[in-house]
Design a protein around this motif. Structure first.
Motif, PDB file in Angstrom:
ATOM      1  N   LEU A   1       0.130  -3.191 -26.749  1.00 30.79           N
ATOM      2  CA  LEU A   1       0.249  -3.290 -25.295  1.00 30.79           C
ATOM      3  C   LEU A   1       0.669  -4.695 -24.874  1.00 30.79           C
ATOM      4  O   LEU A   1       1.500  -4.870 -23.987  1.00 30.79           O
ATOM      5  N   LYS A   2       0.105  -5.703 -25.543  1.00 29.99           N
ATOM      6  CA  LYS A   2       0.444  -7.088 -25.231  1.00 29.99           C
ATOM      7  C   LYS A   2       1.914  -7.350 -25.556  1.00 29.99           C
ATOM      8  O   LYS A   2       2.618  -8.040 -24.808  1.00 29.99           O
ATOM      9  N   GLY A   3       2.400  -6.790 -26.669  1.00 30.19           N
ATOM     10  CA  GLY A   3       3.802  -6.949 -27.049  1.00 30.19           C
ATOM     11  C   GLY A   3       4.748  -6.319 -26.045  1.00 30.19           C
ATOM     12  O   GLY A   3       5.873  -6.782 -25.853  1.00 30.19           O
ATOM     13  N   ALA A   4       4.299  -5.232 -25.388  1.00 26.71           N
ATOM     14  CA  ALA A   4       5.135  -4.558 -24.396  1.00 26.71           C
ATOM     15  C   ALA A   4       4.944  -5.146 -23.000  1.00 26.71           C
ATOM     16  O   ALA A   4       5.590  -4.712 -22.051  1.00 26.71           O
ATOM     17  N   GLY A   5       4.064  -6.130 -22.871  1.00 26.59           N
ATOM     18  CA  GLY A   5       3.855  -6.777 -21.581  1.00 26.59           C
ATOM     19  C   GLY A   5       2.949  -5.993 -20.649  1.00 26.59           C
ATOM     20  O   GLY A   5       3.122  -6.035 -19.432  1.00 26.59           O
ATOM     21  N   LEU A   6       1.983  -5.272 -21.194  1.00 31.27           N
ATOM     22  CA  LEU A   6       1.052  -4.483 -20.388  1.00 31.27           C
ATOM     23  C   LEU A   6      -0.373  -4.932 -20.664  1.00 31.27           C
ATOM     24  O   LEU A   6      -0.678  -5.424 -21.757  1.00 31.27           O
ATOM     25  N   THR A   7      -1.239  -4.718 -19.697  1.00 32.14           N
ATOM     26  CA  THR A   7      -2.666  -4.926 -19.939  1.00 32.14           C
ATOM     27  C   THR A   7      -3.292  -3.567 -20.198  1.00 32.14           C
ATOM     28  O   THR A   7      -2.735  -2.529 -19.802  1.00 32.14           O
TER      29      THR A   7
ATOM     30  N   LYS B   1       7.988   2.543 -20.381  1.00 28.73           N
ATOM     31  CA  LYS B   1       7.949   1.692 -19.199  1.00 28.73           C
ATOM     32  C   LYS B   1       9.262   1.774 -18.417  1.00 28.73           C
ATOM     33  O   LYS B   1       9.264   1.769 -17.185  1.00 28.73           O
ATOM     34  N   GLY B   2      10.377   1.882 -19.138  1.00 29.04           N
ATOM     35  CA  GLY B   2      11.682   1.978 -18.492  1.00 29.04           C
ATOM     36  C   GLY B   2      11.864   3.278 -17.724  1.00 29.04           C
ATOM     37  O   GLY B   2      12.556   3.317 -16.704  1.00 29.04           O
ATOM     38  N   LYS B   3      11.244   4.359 -18.196  1.00 24.10           N
ATOM     39  CA  LYS B   3      11.387   5.659 -17.547  1.00 24.10           C
ATOM     40  C   LYS B   3      10.311   5.906 -16.492  1.00 24.10           C
ATOM     41  O   LYS B   3      10.388   6.877 -15.750  1.00 24.10           O
ATOM     42  N   LEU B   4       9.317   5.030 -16.438  1.00 22.20           N
ATOM     43  CA  LEU B   4       8.178   5.222 -15.546  1.00 22.20           C
ATOM     44  C   LEU B   4       8.551   4.914 -14.097  1.00 22.20           C
ATOM     45  O   LEU B   4       9.227   3.928 -13.813  1.00 22.20           O
ATOM     46  N   ILE B   5       8.122   5.779 -13.192  1.00 25.36           N
ATOM     47  CA  ILE B   5       8.313   5.562 -11.759  1.00 25.36           C
ATOM     48  C   ILE B   5       6.928   5.403 -11.144  1.00 25.36           C
ATOM     49  O   ILE B   5       6.132   6.341 -11.144  1.00 25.36           O
ATOM     50  N   VAL B   6       6.642   4.204 -10.627  1.00 28.57           N
ATOM     51  CA  VAL B   6       5.336   3.918 -10.036  1.00 28.57           C
ATOM     52  C   VAL B   6       5.485   3.976  -8.517  1.00 28.57           C
ATOM     53  O   VAL B   6       6.256   3.209  -7.938  1.00 28.57           O
ATOM     54  N   PHE B   7       4.750   4.882  -7.897  1.00 29.10           N
ATOM     55  CA  PHE B   7       4.777   5.011  -6.445  1.00 29.10           C
ATOM     56  C   PHE B   7       3.911   3.918  -5.821  1.00 29.10           C
ATOM     57  O   PHE B   7       2.860   3.572  -6.367  1.00 29.10           O
ATOM     58  N   PRO B   8       4.316   3.392  -4.649  1.00 29.38           N
ATOM     59  CA  PRO B   8       3.469   2.410  -3.969  1.00 29.38           C
ATOM     60  C   PRO B   8       2.160   3.058  -3.513  1.00 29.38           C
ATOM     61  O   PRO B   8       2.114   4.266  -3.291  1.00 29.38           O
ATOM     62  N   LYS B   9       1.098   2.258  -3.363  1.00 32.55           N
ATOM     63  CA  LYS B   9      -0.197   2.803  -2.953  1.00 32.55           C
ATOM     64  C   LYS B   9      -0.110   3.434  -1.575  1.00 32.55           C
ATOM     65  O   LYS B   9      -0.586   4.542  -1.352  1.00 32.55           O
ATOM     66  N   LYS B  10       0.490   2.726  -0.642  1.00 32.08           N
ATOM     67  CA  LYS B  10       0.672   3.259   0.708  1.00 32.08           C
ATOM     68  C   LYS B  10       2.154   3.528   0.906  1.00 32.08           C
ATOM     69  O   LYS B  10       2.994   2.707   0.562  1.00 32.08           O
ATOM     70  N   ARG B  11       2.481   4.661   1.456  1.00 33.42           N
ATOM     71  CA  ARG B  11       3.878   5.077   1.566  1.00 33.42           C
ATOM     72  C   ARG B  11       4.720   4.121   2.411  1.00 33.42           C
ATOM     73  O   ARG B  11       5.861   3.875   2.113  1.00 33.42           O
ATOM     74  N   LEU B  12       4.151   3.590   3.470  1.00 31.22           N
ATOM     75  CA  LEU B  12       4.940   2.773   4.384  1.00 31.22           C
ATOM     76  C   LEU B  12       4.860   1.283   4.075  1.00 31.22           C
ATOM     77  O   LEU B  12       5.557   0.491   4.710  1.00 31.22           O
ATOM     78  N   SER B  13       4.045   0.906   3.120  1.00 33.53           N
ATOM     79  CA  SER B  13       3.924  -0.518   2.806  1.00 33.53           C
ATOM     80  C   SER B  13       5.162  -0.998   2.065  1.00 33.53           C
ATOM     81  O   SER B  13       5.911  -0.211   1.488  1.00 33.53           O
TER      82      SER B  13
END
Length: 136
Positions: A14-20, A54-66
């Motif tokens: 995980l550290k090598g991929a830049g993740l915690t 990580k490249g294919k991952l889509i992370v949605f924002p916590k609040k839609r309008l933020s």
């Protein structure tokens, strides 16, 4: 050894991929803190798998309008996202088919040669006795 899907990625991978570890768990990556890496090859392979994920991952924002924060996907990516069903990044194993170009061609098969040799040894005693009878 056979490559299998395990219980989770190591902290080193995980550290090598830049993740915690905490962030990895929130985006669906299994983490096994007890596992250790025994070879550099498997470490590099797993880091590559994590970076591909990580490249294919889509992370949605916590609040839609933020506004979009660091690590969140853009609004266009969020709209184009579809739910994925199936195995996520399956392991690519070696091909199971035999390439006939690697196998040398033979005029006579090994099985035929062995069968003829076994028959010759069985019949050799009989042929010797027939030859003795002809001499007499």
């Amino acid at each position: 050894s056979k490559v299998r899907l395990g219980k989770g990625f190591t902290l080193e991978e995980l550290k090598g991929a830049g993740l915690t570890a905490q962030y990895a768990r929130t985006v669906g990556i299994a983490v096994d803190h007890r596992r250790t890496n025994k070879s550099a090859e498997s470490l590099a392979l797993n880091i590559a798998r994590l970076e591909d994920y990580k490249g294919k991952l889509i992370v949605f924002p916590k609040k839609r309008l933020s506004k979009v924060k660091n690590g969140d996907s853009s609004a266009e990516e969020c709209k184009a996202a579809t739910q994925f069903s199936g195995t996520i990044l399956p392991l690519a194993g070696p091909s199971k088919e035999i390439v006939m170009a690697d196998v040398p061609s033979q005029d006579v098969s090994a099985f035929t040669t062995m069968r003829v040799a076994m028959k010759e040894t069985k019949v050799s005693g009989y042929r010797a006795s027939v030859a003795n009878r002809k001499e007499k």
